[in-house]
Design an enzyme around this catalytic site. Structure first.
Site, PDB file in Angstrom:
ATOM      1  N   SER A 121      14.947 -17.350  64.543  1.00 20.87           N
ATOM      2  CA  SER A 121      14.378 -17.868  65.773  1.00 20.87           C
ATOM      3  C   SER A 121      15.459 -18.480  66.674  1.00 20.87           C
ATOM      4  CB  SER A 121      13.274 -18.877  65.432  1.00 20.87           C
ATOM      5  OG  SER A 121      12.477 -19.156  66.554  1.00 20.87           O
ATOM      6  N   HIS A 276       5.909 -15.038  62.510  1.00 17.60           N
ATOM      7  CA  HIS A 276       7.224 -15.477  62.966  1.00 17.60           C
ATOM      8  C   HIS A 276       8.039 -16.128  61.848  1.00 17.60           C
ATOM      9  CE1 HIS A 276      10.317 -16.819  65.673  1.00 17.60           C
ATOM     10  NE2 HIS A 276      10.042 -18.096  65.486  1.00 17.60           N
TER      11      HIS A 276
END
Length: 298
Positions: A121, A276
């Protein structure tokens, strides 16, 4: 999980060492880290891996996977705290260029060579930024669920900052009290536990505080979805790159693959059935993809 070349032209014992960090006199900060050393190094001087977490994370989030990679690849893994996270210093500037410069300083400070960057991320965009601006420092990178594009962060990150500020204002003394407040901002218990992992009780105080500077990170949210490089015609990283995509996540859409191929012409893509938080949702599939990518090719 499948690993493919996306652009063809283009039980052992280990030891772990923890180091806190200090602020430097310039805008660069020295990063805190855990060093996970392999029991059986792959060579006399095995190439290092630097593992970077995402927003509101820390080096402790990557402890298990770092140990596994050190074991499987015979390489030392440095799990770092990026600036304004974990045990690393706070700084008013929080953007990818600054974070990449911190990691460049870390590589220089520790005299690392043939370095692999792994980032999730926010850490992924930090890895991509450093690879593009200082390619000679890096041998290859693994970008986990992020792409070299401008894309808005999930709106939930702003809510998290609001909830965490409310917790500090409430002067909580127990994590259960903090969790009760955070429920108004996030339903998922695992996500709340992840965020509350930043709570600690400063020496001499009765109430708990967050290690992360909420004002600084809150102000940075609008820019953390951006990517500092816009034109792949001007800069590219021509070394091997692995993009690990959570197929239930929106951060690496199919539409981003062409621009990925322009910035990183030798990239491979590993799709994992996850959201995610790939490394925590599917750690074994993630480990397999990274080991397959990094193991010596015959």
């Amino acid at each position: 999980m499948r690993l493919r070349l996306a652009n063809p032209i283009a039980t052992a014992v280990w030891s772990t060492t923890t180091r806190r960090a200090y602020a430097t006199s310039s805008s660069r900060v020295s990063l805190a880290y855990d060093l996970h050393e392999p029991a059986k190094p792959s060579s006399d001087a095995p190439a290092a891996i630097v593992f970077m977490h995402g927003l509101f994370g820390s080096k402790k989030n990557n402890r298990s996977i770092s140990k596994a990679l050190a074991r499987d690849l015979g390489r030392p893994v440095y799990a770092v705290d990026l600036r304004n996270h974990g045990d690393s210093p706070h700084h008013h500037r929080h953007d990818y260029t600054a974070m990449a410069d911190d990691v460049a300083g870390f590589i220089d400070e520790h005299k690392l060579h043939n370095t692999t960057l792994i980032g999730h991320s926010m850490g992924a965009k930090t890895a991509m930024t450093l690879a593009l601006q200082s390619p000679d420092l890096i041998d290859n990178i693994v970008s986990v669920d992020n792409a070299p594009i401008d894309a808005a962060l999930l709106s939930s990150f702003g809510k998290y900052v609001q909830g965490m500020k409310r917790i500090e204002e409430a002067g909580v003394t127990k994590q259960a009290e903090a969790d009760a407040i955070l429920k108004d901002y996030e339903e998922s218990l695992p996500v709340r536990q992840f965020l509350l992992g930043n709570l600690h009780r400063p020496a001499g105080e009765k109430t708990q505080k967050f290690k992360v500077p909420l004002r600084i990170l809150g102000a940075a949210l609008d820019n953390l979805g951006d990517f500092p490089f816009k034109d792949p015609g001007e800069v590219r990283f021509a070394k091997p790159t692995l993009f690990v995509r959570g197929t239930q996540s929106k951060y690496i859409p199919d539409e981003a693959l062409p621009i990925i191929g322009q910035f990183f012409p030798r990239f491979e893509l590993a799709d994992i059935d996850a959201g995610h938080w790939v490394t925590s949702e599917k750690p074994e599939e993630f480990r397999q993809a990274v080991v397959e990518f990094l193991k010596p090719k015959l």
